[in-house]
Design a protein around this motif. Structure first.
Motif, PDB file in Angstrom:
ATOM      1  N   VAL A  15      46.502  53.283  36.657  1.00  0.00           N
ATOM      2  CA  VAL A  15      45.078  53.010  36.512  1.00  0.00           C
ATOM      3  C   VAL A  15      44.761  51.936  37.547  1.00  0.00           C
ATOM      4  O   VAL A  15      45.408  50.877  37.585  1.00  0.00           O
ATOM      5  CB  VAL A  15      44.718  52.526  35.098  1.00  0.00           C
ATOM      6  N   VAL A  16      43.794  52.233  38.396  1.00  0.00           N
ATOM      7  CA  VAL A  16      43.437  51.332  39.490  1.00  0.00           C
ATOM      8  C   VAL A  16      42.007  50.852  39.273  1.00  0.00           C
ATOM      9  O   VAL A  16      41.094  51.654  39.065  1.00  0.00           O
ATOM     10  CB  VAL A  16      43.552  52.040  40.862  1.00  0.00           C
ATOM     11  N   PHE A  17      41.837  49.542  39.304  1.00  0.00           N
ATOM     12  CA  PHE A  17      40.522  48.908  39.185  1.00  0.00           C
ATOM     13  C   PHE A  17      40.193  48.270  40.526  1.00  0.00           C
ATOM     14  O   PHE A  17      41.010  47.525  41.068  1.00  0.00           O
ATOM     15  CB  PHE A  17      40.549  47.766  38.166  1.00  0.00           C
ATOM     16  N   THR A  18      39.025  48.533  41.061  1.00  0.00           N
ATOM     17  CA  THR A  18      38.551  47.783  42.223  1.00  0.00           C
ATOM     18  C   THR A  18      37.232  47.136  41.833  1.00  0.00           C
ATOM     19  O   THR A  18      36.300  47.808  41.407  1.00  0.00           O
ATOM     20  CB  THR A  18      38.371  48.659  43.482  1.00  0.00           C
ATOM     21  N   ARG A  19      37.199  45.810  41.932  1.00  0.00           N
ATOM     22  CA  ARG A  19      35.967  45.085  41.622  1.00  0.00           C
ATOM     23  C   ARG A  19      35.154  44.997  42.892  1.00  0.00           C
ATOM     24  O   ARG A  19      35.562  44.387  43.874  1.00  0.00           O
ATOM     25  CB  ARG A  19      36.268  43.691  41.075  1.00  0.00           C
ATOM     26  N   GLU A  20      33.985  45.634  42.868  1.00  0.00           N
ATOM     27  CA  GLU A  20      33.128  45.700  44.050  1.00  0.00           C
ATOM     28  C   GLU A  20      32.248  44.455  44.182  1.00  0.00           C
ATOM     29  O   GLU A  20      32.085  43.915  45.266  1.00  0.00           O
ATOM     30  CB  GLU A  20      32.251  46.953  43.992  1.00  0.00           C
ATOM     31  N   ARG A  21      31.658  44.015  43.042  1.00  0.00           N
ATOM     32  CA  ARG A  21      30.736  42.883  43.111  1.00  0.00           C
ATOM     33  C   ARG A  21      30.593  42.258  41.729  1.00  0.00           C
ATOM     34  O   ARG A  21      30.311  42.946  40.760  1.00  0.00           O
ATOM     35  CB  ARG A  21      29.373  43.364  43.602  1.00  0.00           C
ATOM     36  N   THR A  22      30.772  40.943  41.657  1.00  0.00           N
ATOM     37  CA  THR A  22      30.577  40.204  40.407  1.00  0.00           C
ATOM     38  C   THR A  22      29.094  39.952  40.192  1.00  0.00           C
ATOM     39  O   THR A  22      28.393  39.537  41.111  1.00  0.00           O
ATOM     40  CB  THR A  22      31.340  38.866  40.448  1.00  0.00           C
ATOM     41  N   THR A  23      28.643  40.197  38.962  1.00  0.00           N
ATOM     42  CA  THR A  23      27.235  39.959  38.624  1.00  0.00           C
ATOM     43  C   THR A  23      27.072  38.896  37.542  1.00  0.00           C
ATOM     44  O   THR A  23      26.000  38.317  37.421  1.00  0.00           O
ATOM     45  CB  THR A  23      26.560  41.264  38.154  1.00  0.00           C
TER      46      THR A  23
ATOM     47  N   MET B 187      35.845  44.778  48.986  1.00  0.00           N
ATOM     48  CA  MET B 187      35.930  44.631  47.535  1.00  0.00           C
ATOM     49  C   MET B 187      36.364  43.207  47.239  1.00  0.00           C
ATOM     50  O   MET B 187      36.934  42.532  48.088  1.00  0.00           O
ATOM     51  CB  MET B 187      36.902  45.631  46.931  1.00  0.00           C
ATOM     52  N   GLU B 188      36.070  42.764  46.037  1.00  0.00           N
ATOM     53  CA  GLU B 188      36.438  41.406  45.638  1.00  0.00           C
ATOM     54  C   GLU B 188      37.866  41.315  45.125  1.00  0.00           C
ATOM     55  O   GLU B 188      38.488  40.261  45.223  1.00  0.00           O
ATOM     56  CB  GLU B 188      35.482  40.905  44.556  1.00  0.00           C
ATOM     57  N   GLY B 189      38.372  42.384  44.556  1.00  0.00           N
ATOM     58  CA  GLY B 189      39.717  42.334  44.007  1.00  0.00           C
ATOM     59  C   GLY B 189      40.138  43.667  43.440  1.00  0.00           C
ATOM     60  O   GLY B 189      39.334  44.589  43.304  1.00  0.00           O
ATOM     61  N   ALA B 190      41.427  43.744  43.084  1.00  0.00           N
ATOM     62  CA  ALA B 190      41.973  44.993  42.549  1.00  0.00           C
ATOM     63  C   ALA B 190      43.072  44.698  41.541  1.00  0.00           C
ATOM     64  O   ALA B 190      43.735  43.657  41.597  1.00  0.00           O
ATOM     65  CB  ALA B 190      42.526  45.856  43.679  1.00  0.00           C
ATOM     66  N   ALA B 191      43.243  45.638  40.623  1.00  0.00           N
ATOM     67  CA  ALA B 191      44.333  45.580  39.653  1.00  0.00           C
ATOM     68  C   ALA B 191      44.943  46.975  39.567  1.00  0.00           C
ATOM     69  O   ALA B 191      44.238  47.978  39.702  1.00  0.00           O
ATOM     70  CB  ALA B 191      43.825  45.145  38.285  1.00  0.00           C
TER      71      ALA B 191
END
Length: 121
Positions: free
Chosen positions: A30-38, A76-80
């Motif tokens: 499972v891959v998470f990419t954080r595009e933008r923090t709101t 992207m801001e980050g990934a897990a």
């Protein structure tokens, strides 16, 4: 310039090659990419609550928002990256009431892209 069509052999369907029948239960990621923090407060709540959702699931945390470098595509801001024994187990975790409750804060706190991909192991 000549356009070249790339087609990858479907070894799983043919029963030959590295993905034959003996590899029927494939690892899933499972891959998470954080595009933008709101909303950072919502993400902080997610970070506090989400780990508890892993209890009772066979999951390994391989990468959690460490240093990264985008080689292609949008920033992207980050990934897990999380590893599960199968896609079915990954879905059981993702669809679990505990994770769905925690994920409400992720949805409220940032724009993400999340997907499951089958491994080649």
């Amino acid at each position: 310039m000549q356009e070249i069509e790339h087609t990858w052999p479907n070894y799983r369907a043919s029963g030959t090659g590295p993905y034959d029948k003996e590899y029927s239960a494939m690892t899933a990621y499972v891959v998470f990419t954080r595009e933008r923090t709101t909303n950072q407060a919502e993400l902080d709540t997610y970070a506090r609550d989400a780990p508890g959702a892993a209890e009772g699931h066979n999951v390994s945390f391989l990468a959690l928002y460490g240093k990264h470098e985008v080689l292609e595509g949008p920033t992207m801001e980050g990934a897990a990256v999380l590893r599960f024994p199968t896609i079915e187990e990954a879905r059981r975790w993702y669809d679990s009431p505990a994770y769905q409750e925690a994920s409400k804060h992720r949805h409220a706190g940032a724009e993400y892209r999340v997907f499951i991909v089958e491994g080649a192991e």
